[in-house]
Every structure is written in structure tokens, then in C-alpha cells.
Design an enzyme around this catalytic site. Structure first.
Site, mmCIF file in Angstrom:
data_model
loop_
_atom_site.group_PDB
_atom_site.id
_atom_site.type_symbol
_atom_site.label_atom_id
_atom_site.label_comp_id
_atom_site.label_asym_id
_atom_site.label_seq_id
_atom_site.Cartn_x
_atom_site.Cartn_y
_atom_site.Cartn_z
ATOM 1 N N SER A 1 40.736 43.207 32.428
ATOM 2 C CA SER A 1 39.794 42.545 33.320
ATOM 3 C C SER A 1 40.524 42.094 34.574
ATOM 4 C CB SER A 1 39.138 41.362 32.606
ATOM 5 O OG SER A 1 38.072 40.848 33.370
ATOM 6 N N ASN A 2 39.947 41.181 35.338
ATOM 7 C CA ASN A 2 40.606 40.651 36.540
ATOM 8 C C ASN A 2 40.253 39.178 36.683
ATOM 9 O OD1 ASN A 2 38.083 40.447 38.161
ATOM 10 N ND2 ASN A 2 38.093 42.654 37.828
ATOM 11 N N TYR A 3 40.784 38.559 37.725
ATOM 12 C CA TYR A 3 40.663 37.105 37.864
ATOM 13 C C TYR A 3 39.373 36.624 38.523
ATOM 14 C CZ TYR A 3 45.653 36.829 36.740
ATOM 15 O OH TYR A 3 46.867 36.902 36.120
ATOM 16 N N SER A 4 38.438 37.512 38.783
ATOM 17 C CA SER A 4 37.232 37.083 39.497
ATOM 18 C C SER A 4 36.526 35.940 38.768
ATOM 19 C CB SER A 4 36.266 38.268 39.631
ATOM 20 O OG SER A 4 35.035 37.825 40.110
ATOM 21 N N ALA B 1 33.658 42.102 40.991
ATOM 22 C CA ALA B 1 34.959 42.776 40.985
ATOM 23 C C ALA B 1 34.932 43.729 39.787
ATOM 24 C CB ALA B 1 36.075 41.755 40.848
#
Ligand code: CTP
Length: 407
Positions: free
Chosen positions: A215-218, A282
Site C-alpha cells: 500500500s502507500n501512505y495516503s 493514490a
């Protein structure tokens, strides 16, 4: 400004209550009349005399208090509900949040919450220990209150009275007053009124196995701010949200999804009839080719992961859209100029791209501020400097509105 507005300030028993005399002063300075309602525990943290002095009114707390503002012929809890233009609850504790959601009426604060006229805005500023705030019970109660139209002012991260450091601090009184001003400002008649808007927000999770994902930090904050503002301007908003811990903005239809494929599936249902698509999510560009059932066990020193491309949600919408349907995207870069963003505008056939550079402090994922450079098809470039994401969402929509086809 809040000139002549009647505001009920409900104060609960949390350490942040010590900031409320300052909050009252700011409301008064902005021209509002303030009636303080305090729970019994609130008055353990802040003095009744201070609050009465700065608000110039007795503090009400007991259900059977007889004197209050408004019509003398009716009981106080009824007249207060009629008198108020808005109700702010700050700090809002887990206990009061639960009681409000359950509809209890055992003190002046909770009963006035029920007697408030339904068209009047309510702003709830939760403040508590981070673990309490994150608990499913508190989140469920907050979501239920948000679903009935209350605005939740997200707490901030920092040192907490519990000794922990994390999410749970009440935003500063200045931020509460700004939020209240925004809520009481009459909404301009917007070209977005009655338009169908789809916003994607937050990260996606791409499953590796049953217990892990990429995943990502959004945080979803920018997309949620855009959805909130579009709804405030009268748009019919669908918010397709990846996994985030944010309350649903009032009046917005929210669809929670997990992966890029889920987001594509949910968003594409609205492609046909939307007037404006804003891709603020994102979305992970790749996903593991073959997610494993169960758990991947380690064996070698290194492991190779084969990833395959995810569908491009914004790209698909833009490619298949009908004349008049607008398409807006975001381009987050860690460096480089706006050339990347211009390339994205062309490649994805967008009407507008919002370019932002990640610096992790004033712009980025978890922070409440951002700065954007907007580029449209005609080549116009508009710089929006660092400001709260809510304000930025408004400026972004100001730029989109003239692009909407006339009715
Ligand atoms: N987007 C999307 N679906 C994807 C990927 C991106 O809808 N699978 C949207 C985002 O919501 C955003 C824009 O497209 O509005 C970003 O475009 P993209 O080219 O994916 O940006 P980056 O991932 O930053 O691209 P790159 O890695 O090529 O820089």
C-alpha cells in the site's frame, strides 16, 4: 465572520477543556454570542467562573437549570435548541460521543443536542487518548454521528495527556473557529449544484497473502476535503474511498473499497452519469500477480515478487467519457518540474491536473496542509500556496467550476 450568531459550546471532561476559555474569547471576538454548556466532568478541568466571565453568561450544566437565553415562556433546553445557530462540542470525549449517538438526555449538553433544530450545523471536536480515539467503538459512534449530518473535526497528532504521543489532540481553538466560520458561511450558488461528482480518495491495498498487503501512505484527507466541499456546494457526491480512518463528510455517499480492482469496479458504476470525476486516490499502480491463500513462509535470504499492472481508473474514465464529462487528476511527485504533470494531463486526457510535490512536512500524506499547482488544457497554470486541505479543496473547485458545461 460570526457576527450575531448564537453558538452553543458544549464542553466535556477532557484535558483540552482548559483551552475552552480561549475558544470562547475567539468566538466572542468574531462577533458571536456564546452559551456554554458543560458536563460535570468538564468543570473538573476548567473553572465555571472563567467560562462565565469570558462568555458573559452563566454556564449551564444541570438538566433542571431554569435560566438561559431565548424565550422565557419555554423551558431552557427547548429555547436553547431554537436560539442556537450552531452547536460546537469541544473537546468531545468518548463518553459524550457515545451518549450523543445513543440519544441519552441526562444533562444539558446531551438534551440540547437533541432539541437543536435539524438544519443547524453541529461541529464535534473529539479529543482523547489515541488508542481510545482509534477504537472501533469510538469510530463507530463518530461515523454514526457524521452520517446524521454532524461535522467531525479530526483531532491532531502530538503529545497526549495520557503520556502517549499520537492522534487525539483537540485542534487549536483558532482551527475550531475557522471550521465554524466555514460551516456558517452561506454557500454561494455554485455551478456544482445538482451535478453528479465522483471522487476517489485514499490508498489502495494490494493483497500479498491473507495477512499482508502492499500500500502507500495516503491518508485520504485531500480527497475527503474535496468531496466535503463539493457536497457543500450542492453537488451529488459519491466518494469511493480506500482504507482510511476518516469520517464521511455530511451528505456524501461513501463506498469503501480495498484494492485498485475494487476501486475500479465501484467507480466504474458511476462513470456513465457523472458530470465530474476527480481522481484523488493514490491508487497502487501494481499488484502481486498471484496473492497467496494463507501466509507466505520465509525460506531463502531474498524473495522476488512479481507484480502486474492495475487498471488506471482515471485513465479509463477519461478514455471512455462522453462530451461534457470533466476529468480531473492529481500528480504527486517527489521532485522534478511540472513537466511530469503536463505529461499526465495529456496521457490521461484530463481537463485539469493538480500537481503537488511531496515534502513530508507541509505537503504530503498525513499532514493537514498542502500546496497545488493546477494546470488546465489551455495551458493555464494556477499556483495555490500551502494552506489547509479544506481551503485548498475550495480553491480547486473554484477552478473547476468554470470548466463545467453550461446547463
Ligand atoms: N490513478 C488512477 N488509477 C491508477 C493510478 C492512478 O485513477 N491505477 C489516478 C490517481 O488518482 C491520480 C492520477 O491518476 O489522479 C495519478 O496518475 P499516475 O500516472 O498513476 O500517477 P503516478 O502513480 O504518480 O504515476 P507515475 O508513477 O507514473 O509517476
Amino acid at each position: 465572520m460570526l457576527t450575531g450568531k448564537n453558538i452553543i459550546l458544549g464542553i466535556c471532561g477532557g484535558i483540552a477543556a482548559y483551552k475552552t476559555p480561549h475558544l470562547v474569547r475567539l468566538f466572542k471576538k468574531a462577533g458571536a454570542n456564546v452559551q456554554v454548556l458543560a458536563t460535570a466532568s468538564a468543570l473538573q478541568f476548567v473553572s465555571e467562573l472563567s467560562l462565565a466571565t469570558v462568555s458573559r453568561r452563566p454556564v449551564l450544566r444541570d438538566l433542571f437549570d431554569l435560566e438561559g437565553p431565548g424565550d422565557d415562556d419555554k423551558t431552557v433546553h427547548i429555547t436553547l435548541g431554537e436560539w442556537a445557530d450552531a452547536f460546537v462540542i469541544a473537546p468531545a470525549t468518548a463518553n459524550t460521543i457515545a451518549r450523543l449517538n445513543a440519544g441519552l438526555c441526562d444533562d444539558m449538553l446531551s438534551v440540547c443536542f437533541i432539541t437543536l433544530r435539524p438544519d443547524k450545523p453541529v461541529l464535534i471536536a473529539p479529543a482523547m487518548d489515541g488508542h481510545m480515539y482509534g477504537s472501533p467503538t469510538v469510530q463507530r459512534n463518530l461515523s454514526a454521528l457524521a452520517a446524521q449530518g454532524c461535522s467531525i473535526l479530526d483531532p491532531e497528532s502530538g503529545d497526549l495527556a495520557s503520556g502517549q504521543c499520537g492522534l487525539g489532540r483537540m485542534p487549536e481553538p483558532e482551527a475550531i473557529v475557522t471550521a465554524m466560520e466555514a460551516m456558517l458561511r452561506p454557500a454561494p450558488v455554485s455551478p456544482l449544484q445538482g451535478r453528479k461528482v465522483v471522487v476517489t480518495a485514499g490508498p489502495t491495498r494490494e493483497k500479498l497473502d491473507d495477512v499482508r498487503f502492499l500500500s502507500n501512505y495516503s491518508s485520504g484527507k485531500m480527497g475527503f476535503a474535496v468531496a466535503r466541499e463539493a457536497a457543500r456546494r450542492g453537488a451529488d457526491v459519491r466518494l469511493v474511498a480506500g482504507p482510511v480512518s476518516l469520517g464521511t463528510p455530511p451528505g456524501v455517499e461513501r463506498i469503501d473499497v480495498e484494492s485498485a480492482a475494487d476501486m475500479m469496479e465501484a467507480a466504474s458504476r458511476f462513470f456513465g452519469d457523472c458530470d465530474l470525476f476527480i481522481g484523488a486516490a493514490a491508487v497502487a499502480d501494481y499488484r502481486p500477480e498471484a496473492p497467496v491463500t494463507g501466509k507466505i513462509k520465509k525460506n531463502d535470504e531474498a524473495m522476488a515478487l512479481r507484480l502486474v499492472r492495475n487498471p488506471d481508473i482515471l485513465g479509463e474514465f477519461s478514455a471512455g467519457r462522453k462530451p461534457g464529462q470533466l476529468s480531473v487528476g492529481f500528480a504527486l511527485e517527489t521532485g522534478g518540474g511540472i513537466g511530469y504533470a503536463r505529461e499526465k494531463l495529456e496521457r490521461k486526457n484530463l481537463d485539469l491536473v493538480a500537481f503537488n510535490v511531496y515534502d513530508g512536512a507541509t505537503t504530503g500524506f498525513e499532514v493537514d496542509t498542502n500546496a497545488l499547482t493546477l494546470i488546465d488544457r489551455a495551458g493555464n497554470v494556477t499556483e495555490l500556496p500551502v494552506m489547509p486541505k479544506d481551503a485548498l479543496a475550495g480553491r480547486l473547485l473554484d477552478e473547476i467550476e468554470p470548466l463545467l458545461p453550461r446547463r
